[in-house]
Scaffold this active site. Structure first.
Site, PDB file in Angstrom:
ATOM      1  CG  HIS A   5      -2.008   1.000   1.200  1.00 18.74           C
ATOM      2  ND1 HIS A   5      -3.170   0.857   1.919  1.00 18.74           N
ATOM      3  CD2 HIS A   5      -2.125   2.181   0.539  1.00 18.74           C
ATOM      4  CE1 HIS A   5      -3.949   1.906   1.704  1.00 18.74           C
ATOM      5  NE2 HIS A   5      -3.325   2.733   0.888  1.00 18.74           N
ATOM      6  CG  HIS A  60      -6.634   2.625   4.990  1.00 18.11           C
ATOM      7  ND1 HIS A  60      -7.977   2.629   4.817  1.00 18.11           N
ATOM      8  CD2 HIS A  60      -6.108   3.341   3.946  1.00 18.11           C
ATOM      9  CE1 HIS A  60      -8.256   3.314   3.724  1.00 18.11           C
ATOM     10  NE2 HIS A  60      -7.158   3.751   3.185  1.00 18.11           N
ATOM     11  CG  HIS A  76     -10.288   5.190   1.353  1.00 13.34           C
ATOM     12  ND1 HIS A  76      -9.100   5.767   1.726  1.00 13.34           N
ATOM     13  CD2 HIS A  76     -11.247   5.828   2.079  1.00 13.34           C
ATOM     14  CE1 HIS A  76      -9.324   6.710   2.634  1.00 13.34           C
ATOM     15  NE2 HIS A  76     -10.620   6.770   2.861  1.00 13.34           N
ATOM     16  CB  ALA A 102      -5.447  13.559   4.446  1.00 14.81           C
ATOM     17  N   GLY A 103      -2.303  12.445   4.548  1.00 17.84           N
ATOM     18  CA  GLY A 103      -1.407  11.373   4.103  1.00 17.84           C
ATOM     19  C   GLY A 103      -0.042  11.537   4.729  1.00 17.84           C
ATOM     20  CG  ASP A 109      -2.308   4.954   3.159  1.00 16.52           C
ATOM     21  OD1 ASP A 109      -2.058   5.302   1.988  1.00 16.52           O
ATOM     22  OD2 ASP A 109      -3.354   5.275   3.744  1.00 16.52           O
TER      23      ASP A 109
HETATM   24  O1  DOR Z   1      -4.293   9.879   4.038  1.00 19.47           O
HETATM   25  C1  DOR Z   1      -4.410   9.412   2.921  1.00 19.47           C
HETATM   26  N1  DOR Z   1      -3.650   9.834   1.901  1.00 19.47           N
HETATM   27  N2  DOR Z   1      -5.335   8.481   2.698  1.00 19.47           N
HETATM   28  C2  DOR Z   1      -5.636   8.060   1.462  1.00 19.47           C
HETATM   29  O2  DOR Z   1      -6.526   7.259   1.319  1.00 19.47           O
HETATM   30  C3  DOR Z   1      -4.960   8.621   0.296  1.00 19.47           C
HETATM   31  C4  DOR Z   1      -3.634   9.148   0.659  1.00 19.47           C
HETATM   32  C5  DOR Z   1      -3.022  10.030  -0.402  1.00 19.47           C
HETATM   33  O3  DOR Z   1      -2.985   9.611  -1.570  1.00 19.47           O
HETATM   34  O4  DOR Z   1      -2.586  11.123  -0.072  1.00 19.47           O
END
Ligand code: DOR
Length: 442
Positions: free
Chosen positions: A61, A234, A180, A322-323, A304
């Site tokens: 992932h 996740h 997801h 986010a990520g 992830d």
């Molecule tokens: O936090 C995340 N970032 N969750 C996701 O499902 C996608 C990912 C991203 O690609 O930035």
């Protein structure tokens, strides 16, 4: 001519049936023999005394952002990070810019990775409402690990949120689909409750337990109705883990390193650098995730890895991206969890080798056994080292785990019979190629 190209001598090997002190002989990139090979002739011998020899670890992932923003990550830098972190294969997500949703982009990506990838790569295909009719053929293209469905919105424009479209996706094709799972309707309904500049911990209040649970309940109902196997990515709540134990007939389970390592205190300490989807939550969920590792509910652990620019991470909540990055740090952190007694090395191999192989139908990887690819991760369980931001090679340049001291470290990685990483250095040139899957042959 020597009998073997390479012999790994004197290591403790994590075999499918347990740990064993055995030598491994490699020929033409594959495991040719296991046993006492002290007197065997080999072109190259590696002394593994004091080390554990694991099958090459797989991160199923990652988001390598290619095509996308090279200032954040590329396929080359992301796979180099993977290799330096002790992985020998990654499965790359499709929410790039543009997304990988058709044959043309998929073919491009398969060609593009040759000569650029430092580890082997599996490719996800993204589902959208526009490509449902093509998914049945796309999922069988070479090197495709799975179709990925964003049933709740995250980074990028991929989204299939309503039951009718989700059912149509499930009825088009037959391989296990990766989801997801956050309920898009609840996400949108709750968004107006929050405003720009609120503390980052509101991320887990907005995208709450019910967002995740309702999403997974809906998917499980549809998966059973259609008989289509699912893999819930996740899983982040105690409630979903309890639910999923009753859906083993249709679903497998991924948990992230982050959800096994971080709790909500991270929002106060790291701000935007703690924000990911689904969110980091409180201690109760972390404990449930470990219980689910212990009782076998969890099939796969992934990172992830989702790099973003510092500017995007530092915008006020919820306007930031986010990520979190993780492909370079997942192995040291999981080894550290082994050192603190949270799981065994055998279970780690189950979660990062056998698990991905079983869930995605990988052929020729994921176990130390004759005929399998000679992919190995060599780890020194006594090595202590602190994760430093300066070590991170992803161009975005940050990790939420800076300062974390690990006991256990990957010291060498061997890809299809050739040393690819040794003591913090990549060796040679990028030799990665597409991972093979039983049901993806074109
Ligand atoms: O936090 C995340 N970032 N969750 C996701 O499902 C996608 C990912 C991203 O690609 O930035």
């Amino acid at each position: 001519m020597p009998a073997f190209d390479l012999v790994l001598r004197g290591g403790t090997c994590v075999l499918p049936w347990g740990e064993e002190g055995t030598d491994i002989g490699v020929r033409a990139g594959r495991i040719a023999a296991m046993g006492d090979l002290r007197t065997a002739e080999a072109a190259e011998t590696i002394d593994c005394t004091g080390l554990h020899v694991l099958p090459g670890l797989i991160d199923a992932h990652v988001h390598l952002r290619d095509p996308g923003d090279p200032a954040v990550e590329t396929l080359e830098s992301g796979t180099r990070a993977a290799l330096l972190g002790g992985l020998t294969a990654v499965f790359d997500m499709p929410n790039t810019a543009p997304s990988i949703t058709d044959r043309e982009r998929l073919d491009w990506k398969r060609g593009y990775l040759e000569g650029r990838a430092w580890v082997d790569v599996g490719l996800y295909v993204g589902a959208s409402k526009k490509n449902i009719a093509e998914l049945a053929s796309l999922e069988h293209q070479p090197n495709v690990c799975a179709v990925k469905v964003f049933a709740g919105s995250s980074t990028g424009d991929l989204l299939v949120e309503d039951d009718a479209s989700l059912e149509a996706v499930m009825r088009s094709g037959r391989r296990r689909i990766c989801y997801h799972s956050e309920d898009e309707y609840r996400l949108q309904e709750r968004k107006p409750l929050f405003h720009s500049g609120m503390p980052h911990r509101n991320h887990m209040v907005w995208r709450d337990v019910d967002c995740a649970l309702i999403g997974t309940q809906r998917l499980m109902t549809l998966a059973r109705k259609t008989g289509r196997p699912a893999h819930i990515l996740h899983v982040s709540t105690a409630e979903e883990l309890a639910l999923l134990r009753d859906y083993r007939d249709v679903s497998t389970v991924e948990v992230l390193l982050n959800h096994l390592t971080q709790t909500d205190e991270a929002y106060d300490r790291l701000g935007g650098y703690a924000v990911m989807n689904p969110p980091i939550r409180d201690e109760r969920h972390l404990r449930a995730a470990w219980a689910a590792v212990a009782d076998g509910t969890v099939d796969v652990v992934g990172s992830d890895h989702a790099p973003h620019s510092r500017a995007a991470k530092e915008r006020p909540w919820p306007d930031g991206a986010a990520g979190l990055t993780g492909v370079q740090t997942i192995v040291p952190l999981m080894l550290d969890h082994v050192s603190t007694g949270r799981l065994s090395l055998s279970r780690l191999v189950d979660l990062m080798c056998a698990g991905p192989a079983r869930v995605y139908g990988v052929t020729g990887k994921g176990r130390l056994a004759a005929g399998y690819d000679a992919d190995f991760t060599l780890v020194d369980m006594k090595r202590q080292r602190t994760i430093e931001e300066s070590w991170i090679v992803s161009p975005c340049g940050w990790t939420p785990f800076a300062g974390h001291r690990c006991t256990g470290w990957p010291v060498m990685a061997i890809l299809r019979g050739a040393v690819a990483m040794r003591e913090d250095e990549v060796v040679g040139s990028p030799r990665g190629t597409g991972v093979r899957f039983a049901e993806a042959r074109g």
